[in-house]
Write an enzyme that holds these catalytic residues in place. Structure first.
Site, PDB file in Angstrom:
ATOM      1  N   LYS A 121       1.049  -1.610  -0.118  1.00  0.00           N
ATOM      2  CA  LYS A 121       0.047   0.022  -0.103  1.00  0.00           C
ATOM      3  C   LYS A 121       0.920   1.411  -0.267  1.00  0.00           C
ATOM      4  O   LYS A 121       2.085   1.393   0.450  1.00  0.00           O
ATOM      5  CB  LYS A 121      -0.817  -0.087   1.182  1.00  0.00           C
ATOM      6  CG  LYS A 121      -1.939   0.946   1.473  1.00  0.00           C
ATOM      7  CD  LYS A 121      -3.205   0.650   2.495  1.00  0.00           C
ATOM      8  CE  LYS A 121      -4.124   1.864   2.589  1.00  0.00           C
ATOM      9  NZ  LYS A 121      -3.711   3.076   1.644  1.00  0.00           N
ATOM     10  N   GLY A 160      -4.175  -5.604  -9.976  1.00  0.00           N
ATOM     11  CA  GLY A 160      -4.731  -4.570  -8.953  1.00  0.00           C
ATOM     12  C   GLY A 160      -6.394  -4.369  -9.048  1.00  0.00           C
ATOM     13  O   GLY A 160      -6.882  -6.051  -7.885  1.00  0.00           O
ATOM     14  N   THR A 161      -7.180  -4.210  -9.386  1.00  0.00           N
ATOM     15  CA  THR A 161      -8.531  -4.538  -8.807  1.00  0.00           C
ATOM     16  C   THR A 161      -8.977  -5.943  -8.860  1.00  0.00           C
ATOM     17  O   THR A 161      -9.626  -6.154  -8.252  1.00  0.00           O
ATOM     18  CB  THR A 161      -9.449  -3.142  -9.955  1.00  0.00           C
ATOM     19  OG1 THR A 161      -8.935  -1.699  -9.548  1.00  0.00           O
ATOM     20  CG2 THR A 161     -11.065  -3.386 -10.153  1.00  0.00           C
ATOM     21  N   GLY A 188      -5.931  -3.213 -15.843  1.00  0.00           N
ATOM     22  CA  GLY A 188      -7.006  -4.104 -16.331  1.00  0.00           C
ATOM     23  C   GLY A 188      -6.725  -5.580 -16.585  1.00  0.00           C
ATOM     24  O   GLY A 188      -8.056  -6.898 -16.580  1.00  0.00           O
ATOM     25  N   CYS A 225       0.795  11.630  -7.622  1.00  0.00           N
ATOM     26  CA  CYS A 225       0.589  12.192  -6.724  1.00  0.00           C
ATOM     27  C   CYS A 225       0.359  14.402  -6.400  1.00  0.00           C
ATOM     28  O   CYS A 225       1.842  14.886  -8.030  1.00  0.00           O
ATOM     29  CB  CYS A 225       1.324  12.429  -5.058  1.00  0.00           C
ATOM     30  SG  CYS A 225       1.318  10.708  -5.082  1.00  0.00           S
ATOM     31  N   LEU A 284      -4.845   7.804  -0.144  1.00  0.00           N
ATOM     32  CA  LEU A 284      -3.724   7.212   0.046  1.00  0.00           C
ATOM     33  C   LEU A 284      -3.505   6.728   1.566  1.00  0.00           C
ATOM     34  O   LEU A 284      -2.827   7.290   2.655  1.00  0.00           O
ATOM     35  CB  LEU A 284      -2.224   7.789   0.087  1.00  0.00           C
ATOM     36  CG  LEU A 284      -1.855   7.957  -1.838  1.00  0.00           C
ATOM     37  CD1 LEU A 284      -1.288   9.505  -2.241  1.00  0.00           C
ATOM     38  CD2 LEU A 284      -1.745   6.647  -1.951  1.00  0.00           C
ATOM     39  N   ASN A 311      -1.507   3.953 -14.150  1.00  0.00           N
ATOM     40  CA  ASN A 311      -2.008   3.955 -12.871  1.00  0.00           C
ATOM     41  C   ASN A 311      -3.200   4.577 -13.280  1.00  0.00           C
ATOM     42  O   ASN A 311      -3.627   3.778 -14.821  1.00  0.00           O
ATOM     43  CB  ASN A 311      -1.236   5.489 -12.044  1.00  0.00           C
ATOM     44  CG  ASN A 311      -1.455   5.400 -10.689  1.00  0.00           C
ATOM     45  OD1 ASN A 311      -2.605   4.818  -9.666  1.00  0.00           O
ATOM     46  ND2 ASN A 311      -0.423   5.879  -9.813  1.00  0.00           N
TER      47      ASN A 311
END
Length: 301
Positions: free
Chosen positions: A45, A265-266, A244, A130, A73, A192
């Site tokens: 993370k 990821g997701t 994806g 960021c 974050l 990202n």
């Protein structure tokens, strides 16, 4: 198996399957579902110099074939990670990589300086999506100059493998990739999340507290794949692809487009065992096509 080994700069991965920051916690959250030691790497993370509370709720929303997030974050800071979380995860037989975020260049540098001393952390991934508070909130990652500056500063302070995670919310992602490569990045990871939005039509209000958020999931794959292919043909450093990926075939496509490794990821939220299925699928693909090494496939369209 040796045929699955890949290299990211000086960092050797036992296989190209990694997990993406923000979707896999610190790894231990998934220990009941998979053998973490089989992974090529875990990107933990997002970690900042100081603790962050994150954004107000609601900060996640499901979309067709994807999700929006505006978590912001949330984490307990670098010192907490070093003192409390690192001891719990440092003995896994995989590469533990810390995603580093900041609001100023000094934030990034000071966080990297703390992490370089950790023996079992062989690499960091700079999240340059960021907002730069000293530049009016513009993301470090949308300006080649700003991306180069933060990479150069961290490179001078961090002696291990430096991966820079690129934002897709730019006109030409290859410009950013070239800029960070020139300042010492060992690898780039992309993409990202895309900037997106969801609206509740009945309430006539945005779904997220921040109005906009980061879009991820299968819906972004074709664009992410295109960007990986473009960057692979632009830089000489290794590319880590994501965006994806939900099955082994997606992973192979990203490798063919130029990814030396991939991050899932997701889809970890949909199926917490997906990384193992992808790894098995890659092995089966190599068997079926009589391929001796995964490296033969990288960029081999």
């Amino acid at each position: 198996m040796d045929r699955l080994k890949v290299k990211i700069g000086n960092l050797e991965l036992k296989n190209p399957v990694m997990t993406a920051s923000g979707t896999f916690g610190y790894g231990k959250e998934y220990a009941d579902f998979i053998d973490l030691n089989r992974l090529g790497g875990i990107v933990v993370k997002g970690t900042t110099l100081e603790a962050r509370q994150g954004n107000d709720y609601p900060r996640m929303a499901e979309t067709p074939s994807g999700m929006l997030n505006a978590v912001g974050l949330q984490n307990k800071g670098a010192d907490y990670f070093i003192d409390h979380l690192y001891p719990e995860i440092c003995d896994y037989d995989t590469n533990i990589i810390v995603n580093v975020s900041g609001s100023t260049i000094d934030d990034y540098v000071r966080c990297a300086e703390k992490l370089v001393a950790l023996d079992k952390i062989p690499a960091i991934e700079l999240n340059i999506s960021c907002p730069n508070v000293k530049e009016g909130g513009m993301s470090f990652g949308i300006s080649p100059k700003a991306a180069a500056e933060v990479t150069k500063a961290v490179r001078s302070a961090y002696t291990k493998t430096l991966i820079v995670k690129l934002s897709p919310n730019v006109t030409d992602i290859t410009e950013i990739a070239r800029a960070v490569e020139a300042e010492g990045a060992d690898s780039v990871s992309l993409v990202n999340t895309f900037l997106g939005m969801a609206i509740d039509a009945e309430k006539r209000k945005p779904v997220l507290s921040t109005i906009t958020g980061g879009l991820s999931g299968p819906c972004i794959k074709p664009i992410a794949l295109r960007m990986v292919w473009q960057v692979f043909h632009t830089v000489k450093i290794p590319v880590i692809g994501m965006g994806g990926i939900s099955n082994w075939k997606d992973a192979i496509e990203f490798i063919l487009a130029g990814s030396s490794a991939i991050q899932v990821g997701t889809y970890n939220f949909v199926d917490p065992t997906i990384t193992m299925k992808i790894l098995d699928g890659i092995e089966s693909y190599l068997d079926r096509h009589h391929i001796q090494s995964i490296n033969e496939l990288i960029g081999n369209l």
